[in-house]
Design an enzyme around this catalytic site. Structure first.
Site: not given
Length: 361
Positions: A179, A205
């Site tokens: 993030t 990710h």
């Protein structure tokens, strides 16, 4: 809205407004948020044109924003939100398509704090996982100050040097990130030296399709080639490789040197690509030649891999709390003293440039 706790103690719910042209998704999100004790559902709109007056009136903490909508799409709406309501955090809902991926990456560059992919079709399990992921992101990101989303400046970052850099001979830099990654990586690559003599490998990710566009986006800010990793590539000096979304990446000892292995392995820490899997492969095959960096992200992916790297002699760096969008992934390695240095993004770029230029000295 505040919830009563013990005597004279209250906890404030996180307020959320949804903008999506799909009635199905508006109802799903309404039901999900309304049943969560920590989230307050303020309402929904079919597109940005109808949403903006409501956002101005309700002042939500978060806007959940669909990418593709009629009349006023997600990018147009995001631009207005960031201009008029800079304190409001925006999470994009993106379809798993090429256009959806490309637009989502642009939204992250414009200030969206994160995104969640919409599953293809109406798969019940995938839909449930999407709603759970979105809820967890809202809660984790509710503590983030809006200014952190686009600024990675920090005052007097904590630096802890354990190992003499003059003794290192790094040829591989491995980065684990989640993030807040696209913005942090864009800043990082814009600051790297253009004449690196080592290779960079990244586990960010992301789902399929997104990492290819991430590589394209980062290439615009970088002084080096950046590409999505393919199976069986020998790492080239001065090139960065991003693990393909939805697949795992290892660096193995091939006939001609460090070689990529891209495969459809299981998730680890609910992640695919997994930082742990990338880091462990380097700990097994090239620990003395590796510097590994754990950066902004939720969860603890990368911690176990860093333990193996540390044990085998790699040089470890963590992004500092002040410059992280979410200080989740770096937290445990820092707390347990695994890392050799804790730096902001700009100083990480300086250190990579120093370490990967040292290989031919």
């Amino acid at each position: 809205m505040e919830l009563p706790l013990e005597k004279n103690k209250t906890i404030r719910k996180v307020s959320v407004f949804v903008v999506d042209d799909s009635l199905v998704y508006r109802n799903l999100l309404r039901n999900t948020f309304s049943q969560d004790g920590e989230i307050e559902f303020l309402g929904a709109a079919i597109d940005g044109k109808f949403a903006l007056p409501k956002i101005a009136q309700l002042k939500p903490d978060f806007v959940i924003l669909d990418v593709e909508m009629p009349q006023m799409n997600g990018i147009q709406t995001l631009e207005e939100i960031k201009s008029k309501f800079p304190e409001t955090k925006v999470i994009m809902l993106s379809s798993l398509t090429q256009d959806g991926a490309k637009i989502t990456l642009k939204a992250l560059e414009m200030g969206a704090i994160d995104f969640v992919p919409k599953p293809n079709g109406g798969q019940e399990l995938a839909l449930s996982e999407t709603l759970e992921l979105l809820t967890s992101k809202i809660k984790a990101l509710s503590q983030v100050k809006p200014s952190v989303q686009t600024s990675f400046q920090t005052k007097n970052p904590a630096v802890k040097t354990i190992q003499s850099l003059s003794e290192k001979n790094c040829t591989i830099c491995a980065i684990g990130i989640s993030t807040g990654g696209p913005i942090a990586l864009r800043q990082l690559f814009s600051k790297l030296s253009p004449d690196l003599t080592g290779s960079i490998v990244i586990a960010q990710h992301m789902p399929p399709l997104f990492t290819n566009y991430l590589a394209e986006s980062l290439s615009q800010a970088a002084h080096m080639p950046i590409k999505e990793a393919e199976d069986g590539e020998v790492l080239k000096k001065g090139v960065a490789y991003i693990a393909p979304g939805g697949k795992q990446l290892q660096i193995i000892n091939g006939v001609s040197g460090p070689t990529t292995r891209v495969f459809n392995g299981p998730e680890e820490e609910l992640c695919k690509p997994s930082v742990n899997i990338l880091f462990r492969s380097l700990a097994e095959n090239f620990p003395k030649e590796t510097t590994a960096i754990i950066m902004t992200g939720m969860g603890e992916d990368g911690y176990l891999g860093m333990k193996e790297l540390k044990k085998n002699g790699a040089y470890l760096i963590a992004q500092n709390r002040e410059s992280c969008t979410v200080f989740g992934m770096p937290n445990r390695p820092v707390q347990e003293g695994l890392v050799d240095e804790v730096l902001d993004v700009e100083r990480i770029a300086e250190k990579i440039s120093s370490l990967l230029q040292r290989t031919q000295s």
